[in-house]
Structure formats: structure tokens, C-alpha cells
Design a protein around this motif. Sequence first.
Motif, PDB file in Angstrom:
ATOM      1  N   HIS A   1      -9.411  -7.240   0.177  1.00 20.35           N
ATOM      2  CA  HIS A   1      -8.716  -5.779  -0.297  1.00 20.35           C
ATOM      3  C   HIS A   1      -7.888  -6.098  -1.657  1.00 20.35           C
ATOM      4  O   HIS A   1      -7.399  -5.378  -2.140  1.00 20.35           O
ATOM      5  CB  HIS A   1      -7.545  -5.670   0.540  1.00 20.35           C
ATOM      6  CG  HIS A   1      -8.101  -5.155   1.905  1.00 20.35           C
ATOM      7  ND1 HIS A   1      -8.411  -6.105   3.160  1.00 20.35           N
ATOM      8  CD2 HIS A   1      -8.094  -3.985   2.398  1.00 20.35           C
ATOM      9  CE1 HIS A   1      -8.809  -5.325   4.177  1.00 20.35           C
ATOM     10  NE2 HIS A   1      -8.799  -4.042   3.869  1.00 20.35           N
TER      11      HIS A   1
ATOM     12  N   GLY B   1       0.860  -1.543  -0.100  1.00 25.82           N
ATOM     13  CA  GLY B   1       0.001  -0.113  -0.201  1.00 25.82           C
ATOM     14  C   GLY B   1       0.961   1.331   0.105  1.00 25.82           C
ATOM     15  O   GLY B   1       1.923   1.056  -0.166  1.00 25.82           O
TER      16      GLY B   1
ATOM     17  N   SER C   1       0.080  -1.303  -7.616  1.00 34.21           N
ATOM     18  CA  SER C   1       0.022  -1.016  -5.946  1.00 34.21           C
ATOM     19  C   SER C   1       0.241   0.335  -5.887  1.00 34.21           C
ATOM     20  O   SER C   1       0.783   1.224  -6.884  1.00 34.21           O
ATOM     21  CB  SER C   1       1.081  -1.645  -5.243  1.00 34.21           C
ATOM     22  OG  SER C   1       2.517  -1.238  -5.661  1.00 34.21           O
ATOM     23  N   GLN C   2      -0.083   0.848  -4.652  1.00 32.05           N
ATOM     24  CA  GLN C   2       0.296   2.393  -4.198  1.00 32.05           C
ATOM     25  C   GLN C   2       1.480   2.602  -3.593  1.00 32.05           C
ATOM     26  O   GLN C   2       1.853   3.768  -3.133  1.00 32.05           O
ATOM     27  CB  GLN C   2      -1.010   2.878  -3.319  1.00 32.05           C
ATOM     28  CG  GLN C   2      -2.379   2.923  -4.051  1.00 32.05           C
ATOM     29  CD  GLN C   2      -3.440   3.400  -3.210  1.00 32.05           C
ATOM     30  OE1 GLN C   2      -3.204   4.084  -2.167  1.00 32.05           O
ATOM     31  NE2 GLN C   2      -4.693   2.931  -3.570  1.00 32.05           N
TER      32      GLN C   2
END
Length: 390
Positions: free
Chosen positions: A260, A120, A142-143
Motif C-alpha cells: 500500500h 488513511g 496521506s489522506q
Amino acid sequence: MSTQTLQHIALFDKCKNFTRAREVQAAGLYPYFKPISHSEDTVVMIEGKPRIMMGSNNYLGLTHHPDVLAAAKAALERYGSGCTGSRFLNGTLEFFGKESCLVFSTGYQANLGLISGLVGRGDVVFLDKLDHASIVDGAKMSQGETVRFNHGDFAGLERKLQKVDPKIGTMVIVDGIYSMEGDIADVPNLLKVAQKYGAALAIDDAHSVGVLGPRGDGTAAHFGLVDEVDLIVGTFSKSLASIGGFAAGTENVIHFLKHHSRPLIFTAALPPGNTAGVLAALQVMQREPERRERLWKNARRLQDGLRSVGFDIGPTETPIVPVLIGPLEKTFLFWRKLFDAGVFTNPVVPPAVPPSLCRLRTSLMATHSDEQIDTALEAFGRLGKELGVI
């Protein structure tokens, strides 16, 4: 007529200007999207002629195994052609030597889902520069921050990990067997570095299941490190003769991913026939270890034969055997001449490899006969001399 149709659409310029593939097609050397009209395990019919299939990832030769086909047919008749819904809502399948496991619709999505689900904002994911495209794309999705290290350079990886705050979440993810080189990840040394800096270690076993490990159970098992490796991800589309993917780890990690992982939640589940085929393939793999033994015998026969006549096959140590050709044009020409000689291979060109390292990728099956391998070796040797590769 809309205003847009009367105006130039800049978005499509790249499509109009992309001519390289059409040039190769016009030269009769285009190797991709060849329809297979009939398949009999190691022999396929393409353009009306039989070819020895040396370009499949069907390592254990299970795509035509009667038990696999029977299981798929029975599930198709019992459950229908598909689940018609999200995998999130439609049940799961436990697999592999971990506490818990999650099934994805493809192996590509398994990497997308694992990496983007866990990495994340503020986290960092470390990738070997030769990692598969699905790992690269999962990191992009992804972040977190992506950091790449040179292939097998653990000292370089350690230097990069040293720069990260210990409180930041980190993941190192590598291929178990590298799909274009055929070499095996050095998991023991990777693990030492990852554990020293508190990084999770994930192994993509796409090409390792059915190939490595005492029971065909992958790279971590090959090194006796299943308990130490945090995450194992893979596909059903190679040794397991179907389609789909999986991620395995501790129960709490898999539970988190279930809620998630966008590539899991927002796509349809595997059809029951595919899932049943995978389960049957797993049973055959465990029941018939001689298939894996034959696969390795075949791999050594091809490797030794190619090296003996002077081909460069790089660092391969598995049934993936790349034959380095060099220039793109010569690679396509070599592919075409092998194809005409009745041997099907996969040309690998940029962006998959650097322009000067184009190659013909071959891969063995347990069901290849000695005669088929020798036929392929004869064609390689003859054409290699003709084209000045050896």
C-alpha cells in the motif's frame, strides 16, 4: 509557433520574481551547491582549497572506510550498477530490532511511504512542529488529517488527542534527534501519552542511528524502549554512509506497507553497491564501538568550546551543534568568513527556521581530530567577535 509561446505564462512569474538567491550570489555570500572536487573524510577540497568539513552527517566517519568501499565495489561488479526496477519487485533487506523491515530508495521516501501508507482517510497524524520536512510532506501526502503540536509540548499533544474519537486511527511521529536543534525526543513521556490514547508512536531515527543507543541502534534503544515504540524509520545517508531508508515494525504492518505504500511501489530499488555498503557500515559500527565514543568526545569538545566563548548553541545534546547568529545577512557573512578561513559549515535560514533564528549548523564526525576542532573553534571565536555575535 504555438499560441502558448506567444502568450504570457503566469505559472513562471514566481520564477522570474525570485531574485533573493541571485542577490546573495552577486554579493559573493551564496553558500549552496558548492561542488566538492575531492574528499578525504574530514577534509574536503572546494574551490581549490582544503576546508575542514563541519557540515556533514557522516557521524561515524565511514564514507571512506576500506570495508565499506570494498563491499560496495564487490557488489557493483557482481550485480551491476542498478536493479532497474521497482523496489516492490526486487527483494528486501532485514534491519533493526523489530519483527520486520522495509527498505526505501531514500530516507525522505521512507517517511513519505510510512505515513501516507498507514494514515488513511479518517485517520489523524500528530506532528511535532520541529519535525523534519519529510515527515510533514508524508502527512500532506496521506489522506488523513494532520495536527501539529508545539515542540516537546506533551500536555498540548494530550489535549489534542483527547478531542479525537478513540475509534479513529491515530499516529504520533517525531524526530529522534532534531536535525536543526540537536536535542533528543523525550520518548518515555511521548510513549505515555500515545499509549494512553491508543496512538501508534513512530520515531524518525535519521540522525540517531550510529549516535544514540548502546550499539548505535537509535533513540528507542537509548531509552530502553524498542519493544514499546511501534515504528522506527530512518536513513542510510548519515552514519551508514550510503543512501536509502528503512521502516521497521511488526510483520503485519510491514506486510501492509509492502502493498500500500506508493513511494515504495512506484520507484526504483537501491543499487546493489549502496545496499552492500550499508551492510558493511553496520558491521563496522558494531565491531568498532570506539567510533561512537570518539564522536561523543568530539561533540562535547565543540559544545564546551563554543559555549565558553559566549555562543548560543541552544538545547543541543548531540553531535549536531547549531550556532545561533540571528539575521539572515549576518549568517551568510559569517558563513563566508568561516569558509575563507578553511571551515565549512551549513547556514540554516528560512523556511527551515524563523527569520530571527538563522544559524550555522555544525555536526561532528568520529574522525575529526582535536586539532581540527580547535582550529574551527579559533575561527568561530575570532569571527564571532569581529561580527559582533559574541
